[in-house]
Design a protein around this motif. Structure first.
Motif, PDB file in Angstrom:
ATOM      1  N   SER A 186       1.151  -1.411   0.324  1.00  0.00           N
ATOM      2  CA  SER A 186       0.466   0.045  -0.001  1.00  0.00           C
ATOM      3  C   SER A 186       0.682   1.409   0.136  1.00  0.00           C
ATOM      4  O   SER A 186       0.776   1.931  -0.873  1.00  0.00           O
ATOM      5  CB  SER A 186      -1.362  -0.036   0.914  1.00  0.00           C
ATOM      6  OG  SER A 186      -1.769  -0.683   1.325  1.00  0.00           O
ATOM      7  N   LEU A 187       1.905   1.835   1.578  1.00  0.00           N
ATOM      8  CA  LEU A 187       2.663   2.727   0.384  1.00  0.00           C
ATOM      9  C   LEU A 187       4.029   2.476  -0.478  1.00  0.00           C
ATOM     10  O   LEU A 187       3.847   3.678  -0.606  1.00  0.00           O
ATOM     11  CB  LEU A 187       3.879   2.430   1.874  1.00  0.00           C
ATOM     12  CG  LEU A 187       3.152   1.996   3.238  1.00  0.00           C
ATOM     13  CD1 LEU A 187       4.532   2.013   4.361  1.00  0.00           C
ATOM     14  CD2 LEU A 187       2.612   2.524   3.611  1.00  0.00           C
ATOM     15  N   LYS A 188       4.060   1.610  -0.963  1.00  0.00           N
ATOM     16  CA  LYS A 188       4.312   1.897  -2.506  1.00  0.00           C
ATOM     17  C   LYS A 188       3.211   2.306  -3.080  1.00  0.00           C
ATOM     18  O   LYS A 188       3.638   3.470  -4.524  1.00  0.00           O
ATOM     19  CB  LYS A 188       5.154   0.172  -3.030  1.00  0.00           C
ATOM     20  CG  LYS A 188       5.923  -0.615  -2.145  1.00  0.00           C
ATOM     21  CD  LYS A 188       6.450  -1.565  -2.800  1.00  0.00           C
ATOM     22  CE  LYS A 188       7.507  -2.344  -1.897  1.00  0.00           C
ATOM     23  NZ  LYS A 188       7.531  -3.464  -2.561  1.00  0.00           N
ATOM     24  N   LEU A 189       2.288   1.260  -3.466  1.00  0.00           N
ATOM     25  CA  LEU A 189       1.437   2.384  -4.122  1.00  0.00           C
ATOM     26  C   LEU A 189       1.178   3.917  -3.849  1.00  0.00           C
ATOM     27  O   LEU A 189       0.552   4.915  -5.330  1.00  0.00           O
ATOM     28  CB  LEU A 189       0.123   1.387  -3.981  1.00  0.00           C
ATOM     29  CG  LEU A 189      -1.139   2.455  -4.850  1.00  0.00           C
ATOM     30  CD1 LEU A 189      -1.126   2.516  -6.356  1.00  0.00           C
ATOM     31  CD2 LEU A 189      -2.660   1.415  -4.766  1.00  0.00           C
ATOM     32  N   VAL A 190       1.421   4.533  -3.197  1.00  0.00           N
ATOM     33  CA  VAL A 190       0.781   5.293  -2.194  1.00  0.00           C
ATOM     34  C   VAL A 190       2.369   7.081  -3.250  1.00  0.00           C
ATOM     35  O   VAL A 190       1.442   7.925  -3.240  1.00  0.00           O
ATOM     36  CB  VAL A 190       0.550   5.933  -0.765  1.00  0.00           C
ATOM     37  CG1 VAL A 190       0.478   7.195  -0.632  1.00  0.00           C
ATOM     38  CG2 VAL A 190      -0.867   5.272  -0.363  1.00  0.00           C
ATOM     39  N   ALA A 191       2.830   6.070  -2.171  1.00  0.00           N
ATOM     40  CA  ALA A 191       4.622   6.648  -3.313  1.00  0.00           C
ATOM     41  C   ALA A 191       3.845   7.234  -5.009  1.00  0.00           C
ATOM     42  O   ALA A 191       4.157   7.980  -5.120  1.00  0.00           O
ATOM     43  CB  ALA A 191       5.670   6.439  -2.816  1.00  0.00           C
ATOM     44  N   VAL A 192       3.315   6.094  -5.613  1.00  0.00           N
ATOM     45  CA  VAL A 192       3.258   6.630  -7.519  1.00  0.00           C
ATOM     46  C   VAL A 192       2.494   7.139  -7.387  1.00  0.00           C
ATOM     47  O   VAL A 192       2.527   7.944  -8.069  1.00  0.00           O
ATOM     48  CB  VAL A 192       2.991   4.802  -7.436  1.00  0.00           C
ATOM     49  CG1 VAL A 192       2.664   5.370  -8.937  1.00  0.00           C
ATOM     50  CG2 VAL A 192       4.272   3.764  -7.105  1.00  0.00           C
ATOM     51  N   THR A 193       1.099   7.458  -6.864  1.00  0.00           N
ATOM     52  CA  THR A 193       0.133   7.831  -7.155  1.00  0.00           C
ATOM     53  C   THR A 193       0.160   9.592  -5.807  1.00  0.00           C
ATOM     54  O   THR A 193      -0.724  10.175  -7.035  1.00  0.00           O
ATOM     55  CB  THR A 193      -0.945   7.243  -6.095  1.00  0.00           C
ATOM     56  OG1 THR A 193      -1.079   7.211  -4.547  1.00  0.00           O
ATOM     57  CG2 THR A 193      -1.783   6.162  -6.280  1.00  0.00           C
ATOM     58  N   THR A 194       0.540   9.417  -5.445  1.00  0.00           N
ATOM     59  CA  THR A 194       0.923  11.163  -4.890  1.00  0.00           C
ATOM     60  C   THR A 194       1.911  11.662  -5.895  1.00  0.00           C
ATOM     61  O   THR A 194       1.915  13.050  -6.090  1.00  0.00           O
ATOM     62  CB  THR A 194       1.744  11.016  -3.747  1.00  0.00           C
ATOM     63  OG1 THR A 194       1.443  10.271  -2.787  1.00  0.00           O
ATOM     64  CG2 THR A 194       2.393  12.211  -3.243  1.00  0.00           C
ATOM     65  N   CYS A 195       3.276  10.797  -6.510  1.00  0.00           N
ATOM     66  CA  CYS A 195       4.116  11.313  -7.391  1.00  0.00           C
ATOM     67  C   CYS A 195       2.926  12.044  -8.991  1.00  0.00           C
ATOM     68  O   CYS A 195       3.139  13.343  -9.343  1.00  0.00           O
ATOM     69  CB  CYS A 195       5.172  10.552  -8.079  1.00  0.00           C
ATOM     70  SG  CYS A 195       6.216  10.643  -6.744  1.00  0.00           S
ATOM     71  N   SER A 196       1.820  10.920  -8.791  1.00  0.00           N
ATOM     72  CA  SER A 196       1.117  10.790 -10.355  1.00  0.00           C
ATOM     73  C   SER A 196       0.148  12.697  -9.827  1.00  0.00           C
ATOM     74  O   SER A 196      -0.141  13.260 -11.032  1.00  0.00           O
ATOM     75  CB  SER A 196       0.599  10.288 -10.390  1.00  0.00           C
ATOM     76  OG  SER A 196       1.165   8.746 -10.708  1.00  0.00           O
ATOM     77  N   ALA A 197      -0.318  12.517  -9.132  1.00  0.00           N
ATOM     78  CA  ALA A 197      -1.251  13.956  -8.372  1.00  0.00           C
ATOM     79  C   ALA A 197       0.185  15.440  -8.210  1.00  0.00           C
ATOM     80  O   ALA A 197      -0.854  15.948  -8.772  1.00  0.00           O
ATOM     81  CB  ALA A 197      -1.419  13.511  -6.941  1.00  0.00           C
TER      82      ALA A 197
END
Length: 337
Positions: free
Chosen positions: A77-88
């Motif tokens: 989950s933490l890995k996913l949030v790192a990616v989605t935060t950069c995308s946002a």
């Protein structure tokens, strides 16, 4: 009842701090500057759920179903949030570059982009405290950014600064809280973590720990929660952004005052459901359907009556309350509200 009372009181304090911040900004800044900041900040809020991607809510669901076995979902989950935060952040910078906002709004969007880090990380920290039933800690945590915003607003007035100071102050405070959130989440991922209301780990749970889901599995599971957050933010925040886009910053400031008052009204249901009941509802959905239906039925009636009472109070007081708090230049906000 004690936990709800404490959460409601802290929510009231946080809402009061946020409300006072808006009053100070509305009275100190020009109508155009206040509208520009409001439009830029609301745009950041709309895209914040893209960064968090509903993972905090998804944790409540997984732990509610699996108990302590839900720990296997933390690292992916933490890995996913790192990616989605950069995308946002990339989306925010892109919108600021191509959308037809006023120059002041566009610059503010760039400066406030780091606030996305705050939203993404605090959503996960909030979920942790909810899972552990640490409601007092959750209450204090939820007041932190509201207090930071009020401090920045007071310093703005005392030092007679402008939008640059305000935006940098907000971004700096958000980054500081994001760093603190990262430390809390690191300890959660690396150390022992046990959700409240579930038995200690057994053999089945140990086997689950070994079956670590992929980031793609988290993405698929969290998607409904992400869409829920995104569409809610679009519904609640898009008005100020669109008014600023089509009719300029001054109109956005007028509209934002009305939204600020509505936010204060929404405190009670927000505290009861989003902070206290959500982790319990996820657990009841799996293990006690009767309790879930009972709470759902009672909550519908209670919230309807609460909303009706709040609406009547606003109707009889809004044309007095708005100018008294925000100043006579915002009198038209009462009509909007």
């Amino acid at each position: 009842l004690h936990s709800i009372s404490f959460l409601w009181l802290s929510g009231l304090v946080a809402g009061l701090l946020s409300f006072l911040t808006q009053v100070i900004l509305a009275r100190y800044l020009s109508l155009g500057d206040y509208g520009a900041f409001s439009a830029a900040y609301r745009l950041i809020c709309i895209l914040a759920p893209v960064a968090g991607f509903g993972v905090g809510a998804y944790w409540l669901r997984r732990f509610g179903k699996e108990g302590i076995g839900g720990r296997r979902w933390i690292n992916p989950s933490l890995k996913l949030v790192a990616v989605t935060t950069c995308s946002a952040i990339g989306i925010i910078l892109g919108v600021g570059a191509v959308a037809g906002f006023d120059e002041d709004v566009r610059i503010l969007i760039y400066r406030l982009a780091p606030v996305v880090l705050f939203w993404a990380s605090t959503e996960l920290v909030r979920a942790r405290f909810q899972l552990e039933a640490r409601y007092r800690t959750l209450a204090l945590w939820d007041t932190l950014f509201s207090l930071t915003g009020l401090v920045v607003a007071c310093l703005l007035v005392l030092n007679r600064k402008g939008l640059y100071f305000l935006s940098v102050g907000y971004a700096t405070g958000a980054l500081a809280i994001a760093v603190l959130s990262g430390m809390i989440l690191y300890r959660m991922a690396a150390g022992p973590f046990a959700p409240a209301g579930h038995p200690v780990a057994g053999r089945t749970d140990v086997e689950r720990f070994r079956n670590v889901p992929t980031v793609t599995a988290v993405l698929k599971g969290a998607l409904p929660f992400a869409l829920d957050g995104i569409f809610y933010m679009i519904y609640f925040q898009i008005g100020v952004v669109m008014v600023g886009w089509f009719d300029g910053s001054s109109s956005a400031g007028m509209y934002n005052v009305a939204i600020t008052i509505l936010s204060a009204v929404y405190l009670l249901p927000g505290v009861v459901y989003q902070k206290f009941l959500i982790p319990k509802i996820q657990r009841w959905a799996e293990h006690d359907r009767g309790k879930l239906i009972e709470v759902y039925s009672f909550g519908n009636g209670a919230m309807f009556l609460c909303g009706l009472f709040s609406m009547l109070c606003l109707l009889v007081s809004v044309f007095t309350v708005v100018p008294w708090f925000f100043g006579p230049r915002y009198a038209d906000s009462g009509r909007i509200l």
